[in-house]
Design a protein around this motif. Structure first.
Motif, PDB file in Angstrom:
ATOM      1  N   LEU A 200       6.459  -6.725  -0.716  1.00  0.00           N
ATOM      2  CA  LEU A 200       5.854  -5.949   0.217  1.00  0.00           C
ATOM      3  C   LEU A 200       6.622  -4.774   0.706  1.00  0.00           C
ATOM      4  O   LEU A 200       7.928  -5.140   1.213  1.00  0.00           O
ATOM      5  CB  LEU A 200       5.053  -6.839   1.323  1.00  0.00           C
ATOM      6  CG  LEU A 200       4.236  -5.866   2.171  1.00  0.00           C
ATOM      7  CD1 LEU A 200       3.182  -5.290   1.496  1.00  0.00           C
ATOM      8  CD2 LEU A 200       3.816  -6.632   3.485  1.00  0.00           C
ATOM      9  N   ILE A 201       6.299  -3.544   0.731  1.00  0.00           N
ATOM     10  CA  ILE A 201       6.855  -2.449   1.381  1.00  0.00           C
ATOM     11  C   ILE A 201       6.095  -1.732   2.295  1.00  0.00           C
ATOM     12  O   ILE A 201       4.937  -0.832   1.778  1.00  0.00           O
ATOM     13  CB  ILE A 201       7.389  -1.666   0.298  1.00  0.00           C
ATOM     14  CG1 ILE A 201       8.493  -2.334  -0.501  1.00  0.00           C
ATOM     15  CG2 ILE A 201       8.255  -0.344   0.888  1.00  0.00           C
ATOM     16  CD1 ILE A 201       8.838  -1.536  -1.810  1.00  0.00           C
ATOM     17  N   PRO A 202       6.012  -1.839   3.402  1.00  0.00           N
ATOM     18  CA  PRO A 202       4.966  -1.411   4.396  1.00  0.00           C
ATOM     19  C   PRO A 202       5.622  -0.163   4.825  1.00  0.00           C
ATOM     20  O   PRO A 202       6.977   0.110   4.902  1.00  0.00           O
ATOM     21  CB  PRO A 202       5.014  -2.423   5.725  1.00  0.00           C
ATOM     22  CG  PRO A 202       6.271  -3.080   5.709  1.00  0.00           C
ATOM     23  CD  PRO A 202       6.464  -3.129   4.175  1.00  0.00           C
ATOM     24  N   GLY A 203       4.835   0.946   5.388  1.00  0.00           N
ATOM     25  CA  GLY A 203       5.326   2.359   5.523  1.00  0.00           C
ATOM     26  C   GLY A 203       6.157   2.898   4.370  1.00  0.00           C
ATOM     27  O   GLY A 203       7.094   3.489   4.361  1.00  0.00           O
ATOM     28  N   ALA A 204       5.227   2.764   3.055  1.00  0.00           N
ATOM     29  CA  ALA A 204       5.953   3.065   1.830  1.00  0.00           C
ATOM     30  C   ALA A 204       6.300   4.740   1.515  1.00  0.00           C
ATOM     31  O   ALA A 204       6.750   5.008   0.600  1.00  0.00           O
ATOM     32  CB  ALA A 204       5.137   2.480   0.729  1.00  0.00           C
ATOM     33  N   GLY A 205       5.480   5.544   2.284  1.00  0.00           N
ATOM     34  CA  GLY A 205       5.505   6.795   2.230  1.00  0.00           C
ATOM     35  C   GLY A 205       4.747   7.269   0.965  1.00  0.00           C
ATOM     36  O   GLY A 205       3.860   7.060   0.631  1.00  0.00           O
ATOM     37  N   LEU A 206       5.622   8.017   0.039  1.00  0.00           N
ATOM     38  CA  LEU A 206       5.254   8.599  -1.285  1.00  0.00           C
ATOM     39  C   LEU A 206       5.475   7.535  -2.178  1.00  0.00           C
ATOM     40  O   LEU A 206       5.330   7.832  -3.435  1.00  0.00           O
ATOM     41  CB  LEU A 206       5.929   9.819  -1.456  1.00  0.00           C
ATOM     42  CG  LEU A 206       5.356  11.176  -0.467  1.00  0.00           C
ATOM     43  CD1 LEU A 206       5.746  12.520  -0.812  1.00  0.00           C
ATOM     44  CD2 LEU A 206       4.186  10.908   0.093  1.00  0.00           C
ATOM     45  N   ARG A 219       7.212  -7.859  -8.595  1.00  0.00           N
ATOM     46  CA  ARG A 219       5.862  -7.720  -8.252  1.00  0.00           C
ATOM     47  C   ARG A 219       5.588  -7.065  -7.032  1.00  0.00           C
ATOM     48  O   ARG A 219       6.045  -7.766  -5.909  1.00  0.00           O
ATOM     49  CB  ARG A 219       5.094  -8.984  -8.036  1.00  0.00           C
ATOM     50  CG  ARG A 219       4.699  -9.719  -9.336  1.00  0.00           C
ATOM     51  CD  ARG A 219       3.553 -10.856  -9.316  1.00  0.00           C
ATOM     52  NE  ARG A 219       4.213 -11.778  -8.198  1.00  0.00           N
ATOM     53  CZ  ARG A 219       3.369 -12.137  -7.243  1.00  0.00           C
ATOM     54  NH1 ARG A 219       2.566 -11.387  -6.872  1.00  0.00           N
ATOM     55  NH2 ARG A 219       3.937 -13.037  -6.407  1.00  0.00           N
ATOM     56  N   THR A 220       5.475  -5.738  -6.850  1.00  0.00           N
ATOM     57  CA  THR A 220       5.690  -4.812  -5.926  1.00  0.00           C
ATOM     58  C   THR A 220       3.961  -4.424  -5.069  1.00  0.00           C
ATOM     59  O   THR A 220       3.368  -3.718  -5.958  1.00  0.00           O
ATOM     60  CB  THR A 220       6.508  -3.550  -6.088  1.00  0.00           C
ATOM     61  OG1 THR A 220       7.678  -4.113  -6.674  1.00  0.00           O
ATOM     62  CG2 THR A 220       6.986  -3.080  -4.828  1.00  0.00           C
ATOM     63  N   GLU A 221       4.122  -4.327  -4.049  1.00  0.00           N
ATOM     64  CA  GLU A 221       2.936  -3.917  -3.229  1.00  0.00           C
ATOM     65  C   GLU A 221       3.279  -3.023  -2.204  1.00  0.00           C
ATOM     66  O   GLU A 221       4.140  -3.354  -1.328  1.00  0.00           O
ATOM     67  CB  GLU A 221       1.967  -5.110  -2.534  1.00  0.00           C
ATOM     68  CG  GLU A 221       0.736  -4.144  -2.147  1.00  0.00           C
ATOM     69  CD  GLU A 221      -0.299  -5.410  -1.720  1.00  0.00           C
ATOM     70  OE1 GLU A 221      -0.882  -6.071  -2.817  1.00  0.00           O
ATOM     71  OE2 GLU A 221      -0.673  -5.598  -0.733  1.00  0.00           O
ATOM     72  N   ALA A 222       3.052  -1.594  -2.217  1.00  0.00           N
ATOM     73  CA  ALA A 222       3.353  -0.851  -1.098  1.00  0.00           C
ATOM     74  C   ALA A 222       2.116  -0.695  -0.395  1.00  0.00           C
ATOM     75  O   ALA A 222       0.901  -0.757  -0.511  1.00  0.00           O
ATOM     76  CB  ALA A 222       3.556   0.825  -1.641  1.00  0.00           C
ATOM     77  N   ASN A 223       2.365  -0.402   1.292  1.00  0.00           N
ATOM     78  CA  ASN A 223       1.337  -0.133   2.186  1.00  0.00           C
ATOM     79  C   ASN A 223       1.520   1.080   3.009  1.00  0.00           C
ATOM     80  O   ASN A 223       2.893   1.160   3.138  1.00  0.00           O
ATOM     81  CB  ASN A 223       1.453  -1.522   3.143  1.00  0.00           C
ATOM     82  CG  ASN A 223       0.620  -1.270   4.448  1.00  0.00           C
ATOM     83  OD1 ASN A 223       1.202  -1.359   5.491  1.00  0.00           O
ATOM     84  ND2 ASN A 223      -0.558  -0.863   4.179  1.00  0.00           N
ATOM     85  N   GLU A 224       0.471   1.751   3.174  1.00  0.00           N
ATOM     86  CA  GLU A 224       0.684   3.153   3.954  1.00  0.00           C
ATOM     87  C   GLU A 224      -0.610   3.280   4.597  1.00  0.00           C
ATOM     88  O   GLU A 224      -1.700   3.036   4.351  1.00  0.00           O
ATOM     89  CB  GLU A 224       1.082   4.240   2.999  1.00  0.00           C
ATOM     90  CG  GLU A 224       1.235   5.551   3.557  1.00  0.00           C
ATOM     91  CD  GLU A 224       2.212   5.534   4.546  1.00  0.00           C
ATOM     92  OE1 GLU A 224       1.915   5.780   5.781  1.00  0.00           O
ATOM     93  OE2 GLU A 224       3.484   5.244   4.399  1.00  0.00           O
ATOM     94  N   VAL A 225      -0.445   3.572   5.992  1.00  0.00           N
ATOM     95  CA  VAL A 225      -1.586   3.973   6.742  1.00  0.00           C
ATOM     96  C   VAL A 225      -1.926   5.580   6.722  1.00  0.00           C
ATOM     97  O   VAL A 225      -2.942   5.783   7.136  1.00  0.00           O
ATOM     98  CB  VAL A 225      -1.239   3.371   8.170  1.00  0.00           C
ATOM     99  CG1 VAL A 225      -0.350   4.350   8.903  1.00  0.00           C
ATOM    100  CG2 VAL A 225      -2.518   3.427   9.117  1.00  0.00           C
ATOM    101  N   SER A 226      -0.905   6.408   6.452  1.00  0.00           N
ATOM    102  CA  SER A 226      -0.988   7.731   6.588  1.00  0.00           C
ATOM    103  C   SER A 226      -1.940   8.323   5.495  1.00  0.00           C
ATOM    104  O   SER A 226      -1.470   8.216   4.153  1.00  0.00           O
ATOM    105  CB  SER A 226       0.562   8.397   6.761  1.00  0.00           C
ATOM    106  OG  SER A 226      -0.065   9.877   6.255  1.00  0.00           O
TER     107      SER A 226
END
Length: 399
Positions: A200-206, A219-226
């Protein structure tokens, strides 16, 4: 990308973000006109000393138009988030919608973010920030399967300097790890290890760090709020652009600390690789990006083999809550790898909570959640820096 609007407020905010992209040229041209009028107001004998200034303003406008053409392509993809065209999202309404200065400034920042994550020019920053994280991930949570591509463009690097392990933490206690760390707990039985660790990568940007992990077999999950980042990453990750197909001008809004005029006007080509073709051509890649606030989205205990954070934990209003949540969602033998400074993004937001701990205090929090620090070091890194600027911020990051 997975985006759902759960309220009218969220939908309105999304429209505001799309409008900020749509209004980029008008706002940028206003700034150019302001500089031009200021120069024209000077005495003639002053203007004669800098005959290149007014022609430069014309070149500046050309660069703005090039950026605008790129952003128009990005805006066209924003409909994918709703899968339906609405009256609010017509260009006429977007151009007349009120856009805050903050959201307008973020569009300029996104152009520099593209250069950081998806251009050859951004490679030194990625090497400084992503290489140690990926090296530590491969050391602590290697992919056992040999069926996926794991070729790397990153040079070899020493492993993460901070590694922590929740070996003695009680079940209810979540682990923690500061600006840059790897966290892990006592080894489980071999049968408990999945052949492809979940990351898991929170704050993944672009999305570049997440994409690099996915193509290595995680097995990769990106998380971004912006929404600025989500729109941009959706565009670059899901379209089969040939390498260096698009030219943007990310530094034209920097009018100070400019060494050479052309340094400000220069173009940067993106993407340096074709991320969508790599994903499409490798059936083993497991990669997703989820929109939402990290603390709201991720609440399931013992769900992840690794959490990677790069320039992220100081975006929290309460950094302790981030540390607590990371501990909760990591598996018992999970690892947290983190790199970044402690800038504390809410520190200058009037009236907003901002818990600003020293790194020493963060290590106390980590200890309280049962982490065992395995490795620790300091490394220097810039963030979205203009390599030709006369002034660059260099962060001394704990890793």
């Amino acid at each position: 990308h997975n985006i759902m609007f759960n309220s009218e407020e969220e939908w309105a905010h999304f429209q505001d973000i799309v409008a900020s992209f749509a209004q980029y040229r008008e706002r940028a041209q206003f700034a150019i006109d302001f500089h031009r009028s200021g120069f024209v107001s000077l005495p003639e004998h002053h203007r004669e000393l800098v005959p290149s200034f007014l022609p430069r303003c014309g070149q500046w406008s050309d660069c703005v138009n090039a950026n605008k053409r790129f952003l128009d392509m990005l805006i066209a993809e924003s409909q994918l988030f709703e899968n339906v065209e609405t009256p609010e999202m017509t260009m006429k309404n977007l151009l007349t919608r009120n856009v805050s200065d903050l959201n307008a400034d973020k569009v300029c920042s996104i152009l520099k973010q593209f250069a950081r994550e998806w251009s050859e020019e951004g490679k030194p920053e990625r090497d400084a920030g992503y290489t140690p994280i990926i090296t530590a991930l491969e050391q602590h949570k290697p992919v056992r399967s040999t069926s996926t591509s794991s070729s790397s463009k990153f040079p070899s690097a020493s492993p993460a300097s901070l590694a922590a392990s929740p070996a003695a933490s009680p079940a209810a206690s979540p682990p923690a790890s500061p600006a840059s760390s790897a966290a892990s707990s006592p080894p489980a039985s071999p049968a408990a290890h999945a052949p492809r660790p979940s990351v898991l990568i929170p704050g993944a940007g672009l999305g570049r760090l997440a994409w690099e992990c996915a193509r290595r077999g995680y097995r990769t999950e990106a998380n971004e709020v912006s929404f600025h980042c989500l729109l941009s990453s959706n565009f670059i990750l899901n379209h089969p652009f040939p390498p260096n197909h698009i030219t943007i001008h990310p530094y034209i809004h920097q009018t100070h600390n400019v060494r050479l005029t052309n340094d400000q006007l220069r173009g940067v080509t993106i993407p340096d690789v074709n991320p969508s073709s790599v994903i499409a051509n490798d059936p083993n890649i497991d990669f997703s990006m989820i929109a939402g606030d990290f603390l709201e989205v991720y609440q399931t205990e013992s769900a992840w083999d690794a959490v990677l954070t790069c320039f992220f934990i100081d975006t929290a209003a309460n950094v302790i809550a981030y540390i607590e949540r990371i501990r909760k969602i990591l598996k018992p033998d999970g690892v947290w790898i983190n790199l970044g400074p402690l800038l504390y993004h809410y520190s200058e937001v009037q009236g907003h909570l901002s818990v600003e701990l020293s790194y020493e205090q963060i290590k106390d929090v980590m200890d309280g959640y049962g982490f065992e620090i395995l490795e620790e070091k300091w490394t220097s890194s810039t963030y979205c820096a203009n390599s030709r600027s006369m002034n660059r911020m260099v962060y001394d990051c704990v890793f």
